[in-house]
Scaffold this motif. Structure first.
Motif, PDB file in Angstrom:
ATOM      1  N   LYS A 198      -9.327  12.402  20.636  1.00  0.00           N
ATOM      2  CA  LYS A 198      -8.585  11.174  20.975  1.00  0.00           C
ATOM      3  C   LYS A 198      -7.148  11.638  21.181  1.00  0.00           C
ATOM      4  CE  LYS A 198     -11.483   8.037  18.446  1.00  0.00           C
ATOM      5  NZ  LYS A 198     -11.847   7.094  17.604  1.00  0.00           N
ATOM      6  N   SER A 199      -6.566  11.124  22.306  1.00  0.00           N
ATOM      7  CA  SER A 199      -5.015  11.192  22.605  1.00  0.00           C
ATOM      8  C   SER A 199      -4.205  10.229  21.318  1.00  0.00           C
ATOM      9  CB  SER A 199      -4.797  10.524  23.947  1.00  0.00           C
ATOM     10  OG  SER A 199      -5.180   9.085  23.923  1.00  0.00           O
ATOM     11  N   ARG A 200      -4.876   9.271  20.951  1.00  0.00           N
ATOM     12  CA  ARG A 200      -4.337   8.645  19.785  1.00  0.00           C
ATOM     13  C   ARG A 200      -5.346   8.528  18.760  1.00  0.00           C
ATOM     14  NH1 ARG A 200       0.105   6.225  20.701  1.00  0.00           N
ATOM     15  NH2 ARG A 200      -0.031   4.556  18.664  1.00  0.00           N
ATOM     16  N   GLY A 201      -4.894   8.738  17.513  1.00  0.00           N
ATOM     17  CA  GLY A 201      -5.776   9.054  16.261  1.00  0.00           C
ATOM     18  C   GLY A 201      -5.023   9.505  15.104  1.00  0.00           C
ATOM     19  N   ASP A 202      -5.167   8.619  14.000  1.00  0.00           N
ATOM     20  CA  ASP A 202      -4.591   9.068  12.650  1.00  0.00           C
ATOM     21  C   ASP A 202      -5.661   9.770  11.737  1.00  0.00           C
ATOM     22  OD1 ASP A 202      -2.353   7.670  13.968  1.00  0.00           O
ATOM     23  OD2 ASP A 202      -2.740   5.958  13.049  1.00  0.00           O
ATOM     24  N   PHE A 203      -5.009  10.347  10.844  1.00  0.00           N
ATOM     25  CA  PHE A 203      -5.650  10.566   9.638  1.00  0.00           C
ATOM     26  C   PHE A 203      -4.997  10.204   8.191  1.00  0.00           C
ATOM     27  CE2 PHE A 203      -7.058  13.306   5.939  1.00  0.00           C
ATOM     28  CZ  PHE A 203      -8.304  12.644   5.656  1.00  0.00           C
ATOM     29  N   MET A 204      -5.223   9.236   7.703  1.00  0.00           N
ATOM     30  CA  MET A 204      -4.393   8.728   6.475  1.00  0.00           C
ATOM     31  C   MET A 204      -5.399   8.271   5.220  1.00  0.00           C
ATOM     32  SD  MET A 204      -1.015   8.850   7.586  1.00  0.00           S
ATOM     33  CE  MET A 204      -0.162   7.891   6.411  1.00  0.00           C
ATOM     34  N   VAL A 205      -4.999   8.502   4.080  1.00  0.00           N
ATOM     35  CA  VAL A 205      -5.827   7.960   2.985  1.00  0.00           C
ATOM     36  C   VAL A 205      -4.888   6.784   2.336  1.00  0.00           C
ATOM     37  CG1 VAL A 205      -7.226   8.360   0.742  1.00  0.00           C
ATOM     38  CG2 VAL A 205      -7.099   9.782   2.762  1.00  0.00           C
ATOM     39  N   ALA A 206      -5.388   5.852   1.754  1.00  0.00           N
ATOM     40  CA  ALA A 206      -4.422   4.820   1.213  1.00  0.00           C
ATOM     41  C   ALA A 206      -4.968   4.163  -0.070  1.00  0.00           C
ATOM     42  CB  ALA A 206      -4.161   3.482   2.220  1.00  0.00           C
ATOM     43  N   LEU A 207      -4.091   3.738  -0.699  1.00  0.00           N
ATOM     44  CA  LEU A 207      -4.225   2.954  -2.044  1.00  0.00           C
ATOM     45  C   LEU A 207      -3.507   1.566  -1.970  1.00  0.00           C
ATOM     46  CD1 LEU A 207      -3.829   5.900  -4.566  1.00  0.00           C
ATOM     47  CD2 LEU A 207      -6.122   4.365  -4.062  1.00  0.00           C
ATOM     48  N   HIS A 208      -3.893   0.582  -2.580  1.00  0.00           N
ATOM     49  CA  HIS A 208      -2.977  -0.729  -2.460  1.00  0.00           C
ATOM     50  C   HIS A 208      -2.998  -1.473  -3.535  1.00  0.00           C
ATOM     51  CE1 HIS A 208      -7.135  -2.381  -1.294  1.00  0.00           C
ATOM     52  NE2 HIS A 208      -6.734  -3.368  -1.750  1.00  0.00           N
ATOM     53  N   TYR A 241       0.605  -1.262   0.106  1.00  0.00           N
ATOM     54  CA  TYR A 241       0.036   0.156   0.043  1.00  0.00           C
ATOM     55  C   TYR A 241       0.822   1.030   0.087  1.00  0.00           C
ATOM     56  CZ  TYR A 241       1.355   0.162   4.735  1.00  0.00           C
ATOM     57  OH  TYR A 241       2.023   0.084   6.259  1.00  0.00           O
ATOM     58  N   VAL A 242       0.153   2.286  -0.460  1.00  0.00           N
ATOM     59  CA  VAL A 242       0.828   3.801  -0.118  1.00  0.00           C
ATOM     60  C   VAL A 242      -0.343   4.391   0.707  1.00  0.00           C
ATOM     61  CG1 VAL A 242       2.186   3.633  -2.084  1.00  0.00           C
ATOM     62  CG2 VAL A 242      -0.119   4.642  -2.356  1.00  0.00           C
ATOM     63  N   GLN A 243      -0.040   5.581   1.627  1.00  0.00           N
ATOM     64  CA  GLN A 243      -0.906   6.134   2.132  1.00  0.00           C
ATOM     65  C   GLN A 243      -0.302   7.584   2.413  1.00  0.00           C
ATOM     66  OE1 GLN A 243      -2.336   3.860   5.284  1.00  0.00           O
ATOM     67  NE2 GLN A 243      -0.289   3.866   6.456  1.00  0.00           N
ATOM     68  N   ALA A 244      -1.002   8.601   2.826  1.00  0.00           N
ATOM     69  CA  ALA A 244      -0.633  10.069   3.109  1.00  0.00           C
ATOM     70  C   ALA A 244      -1.405  10.617   4.149  1.00  0.00           C
ATOM     71  CB  ALA A 244      -0.566  10.895   1.746  1.00  0.00           C
ATOM     72  N   GLY A 245      -0.820  11.555   5.035  1.00  0.00           N
ATOM     73  CA  GLY A 245      -1.558  12.170   6.116  1.00  0.00           C
ATOM     74  C   GLY A 245      -0.455  12.441   7.246  1.00  0.00           C
ATOM     75  N   ALA A 246      -1.255  12.092   8.344  1.00  0.00           N
ATOM     76  CA  ALA A 246      -0.615  12.445   9.552  1.00  0.00           C
ATOM     77  C   ALA A 246      -0.954  11.336  10.634  1.00  0.00           C
ATOM     78  CB  ALA A 246      -0.978  13.700   9.911  1.00  0.00           C
ATOM     79  N   ALA A 249     -13.946  14.645  -3.326  1.00  0.00           N
ATOM     80  CA  ALA A 249     -13.978  14.812  -4.883  1.00  0.00           C
ATOM     81  C   ALA A 249     -12.721  14.624  -5.216  1.00  0.00           C
ATOM     82  CB  ALA A 249     -14.803  16.024  -5.018  1.00  0.00           C
ATOM     83  N   SER A 250     -11.623  14.846  -4.875  1.00  0.00           N
ATOM     84  CA  SER A 250     -10.318  15.030  -5.450  1.00  0.00           C
ATOM     85  C   SER A 250      -9.613  13.651  -5.692  1.00  0.00           C
ATOM     86  CB  SER A 250      -9.331  16.013  -5.076  1.00  0.00           C
ATOM     87  OG  SER A 250      -8.919  15.625  -3.682  1.00  0.00           O
ATOM     88  N   LEU A 251     -10.162  12.551  -4.625  1.00  0.00           N
ATOM     89  CA  LEU A 251      -9.417  11.306  -4.629  1.00  0.00           C
ATOM     90  C   LEU A 251     -10.009  10.271  -5.370  1.00  0.00           C
ATOM     91  CD1 LEU A 251      -8.647  11.492  -0.767  1.00  0.00           C
ATOM     92  CD2 LEU A 251      -7.062  11.874  -2.679  1.00  0.00           C
ATOM     93  N   PRO A 252      -9.290   9.190  -5.530  1.00  0.00           N
ATOM     94  CA  PRO A 252      -9.809   7.812  -6.136  1.00  0.00           C
ATOM     95  C   PRO A 252     -10.968   7.354  -5.555  1.00  0.00           C
ATOM     96  CG  PRO A 252      -7.332   7.744  -6.418  1.00  0.00           C
ATOM     97  CD  PRO A 252      -7.775   8.980  -5.531  1.00  0.00           C
TER      98      PRO A 252
END
Length: 227
Positions: A164-174, A98-103, A126-129
């Motif tokens: 949340k003290s723990r939490g991500d935001f990532m968007v992935a393709l694989h 996979y690839v992914q982007a975010g924080a 609207a901009s993402l696959p």
């Protein structure tokens, strides 16, 4: 070392039983491939994004008992690390790449990212696959496909970043395992670059959030001429 392509041994490494045994399999069968990918893609990825992006490879140094189900390389604007910065990842699990982007959790600008996600989430969607997966845990294979993402989902993702003290935001393709295995090395690298390019809007949103983060006390002192 040039990336030699994916092989079944790399995927099998992610299923080896036992913490020390899997970590050794990752070290010998997987990490060299990720190091090669990270180094080879860094110059072109930097050129496409318009800023220097430095390669890193996950070490899983905090783990002592549970072996990782995935491992990855990353690119960030910092030479010293990626966890506190907007970044891209490319990783492998037993059944896909996979690839992914975010924080991720360590990013100090998550509150700013939450606000941008609320304001610009529909435009980002609207901009993402359509098959891209929106995730609140970067180590999970699961997420919500863009095609199914609702406004309520956007609010929930933003709320997690704020509360949340723990939490991500990532968007992935694989790529499924068999697809990745069938690709020659250069073909995979080219597809990886194109997939990372498709995720650029996510990285740019996270980058803008980082730029909005209030300066630390030390940074404010330096801006006033202090030490």
């Amino acid at each position: 070392m040039d990336f030699p392509g994916w092989d079944r041994e790399a995927f099998a490494a992610m299923e080896v039983a036992g913490f020390s045994q899997r970590m050794e399999a990752i070290r010998t069968r997987v990490r060299p491939k990720l190091q090669a990918i990270a180094q080879q893609l860094a110059p072109e990825l930097s050129r496409r994004m318009g800023v220097p992006l430095h390669p890193h490879v996950a070490q899983h140094a905090r783990r002592t008992v549970n072996p990782p189900e995935d491992t990855w390389c990353a690119w960030s604007p910092s030479r010293t690390g990626y966890k506190k910065h907007p970044h891209f990842q490319l990783g492998i699990r037993a059944d896909h790449v996979y690839v992914q982007a975010g924080a991720i959790t360590e990013a100090p600008f998550r509150p700013q990212l939450a606000e941008l996600l609320l304001e610009e989430g529909p435009a980002l969607r609207a901009s993402l696959p359509q098959g891209a997966l929106w995730k609140e845990d970067h180590t999970s294979p699961h997420g919500i496909p863009t095609a199914d993402l609702t406004d309520d989902d956007l609010h929930r993702l933003a709320g997690g970043l704020r509360r949340k003290s723990r939490g991500d935001f990532m968007v992935a393709l694989h790529w499924p395992r068999e697809t990745a295995l069938a690709l020659p090395p250069q073909a995979f690298l080219q597809q990886a670059l194109e997939a990372l390019q498709q995720l650029r809007p996510v990285w740019e949103l996270a980058r803008r959030a980082a730029q909005q983060q209030p300066a630390s006390g030390a940074a404010r002192a330096r801006s006033r001429g202090g030490t």
